[in-house]
Design a protein around this motif. Structure first.
Motif: not given
Length: 271
Positions: A157, A259, A248
């Motif tokens: 990510e 994300n 995130s």
């Protein structure tokens, strides 16, 4: 950061034209690009106050859009587009553009249209920084309409580290201390999906993103594509094939990101 300013579906189809890049250098992923379309209707075109209704109608119909890999020669256009699209605290800095377009330009893609100086599109903020598409058309310019800017990272990510760049990157080259582009990473981290606000609602963001996904699907250089988005854009990216994988920890631009991840499926020969 990626965000949706082009959420409306298209009704009137217009094929992407072949880019100078594809004619001159055999660009990867050219086949099939003409499935992506631009909405040529009049409602909600959204030009700024300098463009009247008559100019609005002509401006969109005069577009001859094509996708092409971005390079350092597109720097000023990329900066102008970013500044026109995002609030200051979410913008990519000029130095980051230089780093990304120097280190891994193959991971960035632009949507352009060839423009003459007497056409309405010459009023766009990216036009002053545009260049002629080829030597045979010195009076015309390839004007940047939308862009995807990315690097690769080793995580699954986008992280704060992947959004930075080494302070001594010019001396390091592709060597990295964990910040910025990771040449051997298997995740493509998209840092910017931007399109000119003058074309809000016309689908240009989707056009350039679909073209980008198609290129990366056939490139074999990554297993996934990751980006950050705000909550209200989850549905937008899910419609493009991304999945929300949670909040995130990234603090860039004040944080509050989610994300999003797109899984690249290996294309079989002949498929």
């Amino acid at each position: 950061m990626p965000r949706d300013v082009f959420g409306r579906d298209s009704k009137d189809e217009a094929q992407l034209t072949a880019s100078p890049e594809s004619q001159n250098s055999g660009a990867t992923g050219q086949e099939g690009y003409n499935e992506f379309i631009i909405h040529r209707g009049n409602e909600g075109l959204g030009f700024g106050p300098s463009m009247n209704a008559e100019v609005n109608n002509k401006a969109l119909s005069d577009l001859h859009p094509y996708v092409q890999t971005l390079s350092l020669s597109d720097l000023e256009s990329c900066v102008a587009l970013e500044n026109a699209t995002f609030p200051e605290h979410e913008r990519c800095t000029r130095e980051k553009f230089i780093y990304r377009l120097t280190t891994c330009p193959e991971l960035s893609l632009g949507l352009f249209s060839t423009t003459a100086p007497d056409e309405p599109t010459a009023l766009l903020p990216t036009y002053p920084h545009s260049r002629p598409p080829d030597s045979a058309s010195p009076t015309k310019k390839s004007t940047l309409l939308a862009q995807v800017i990315a690097t690769k990272c080793s995580s699954t990510e986008v992280t704060d580290e992947s959004m930075e760049y080494p302070s001594d990157w010019r001396a390091r080259g592709l060597l990295s201390d964990g910040q910025g582009h990771q040449e051997h990473g298997r995740t493509i981290a998209i840092h910017s999906l931007a399109a000119l606000p003058e074309y809000k609602g016309r689908g240009l963001g989707k056009i350039v993103m679909k073209s980008y996904l198609q290129r990366m699907e056939t490139s074999g250089i990554a297993d996934r594509i990751a980006l950050l988005a705000h909550d209200h854009l989850i549905n937008y990216y899910e419609a493009l094939g991304f999945h929300c994988i949670g909040k995130s920890a990234v603090q860039f631009g004040g944080g509050e990101w989610v994300n999003m991840s797109y899984t690249i499926t290996e294309s079989l020969p002949g498929s």
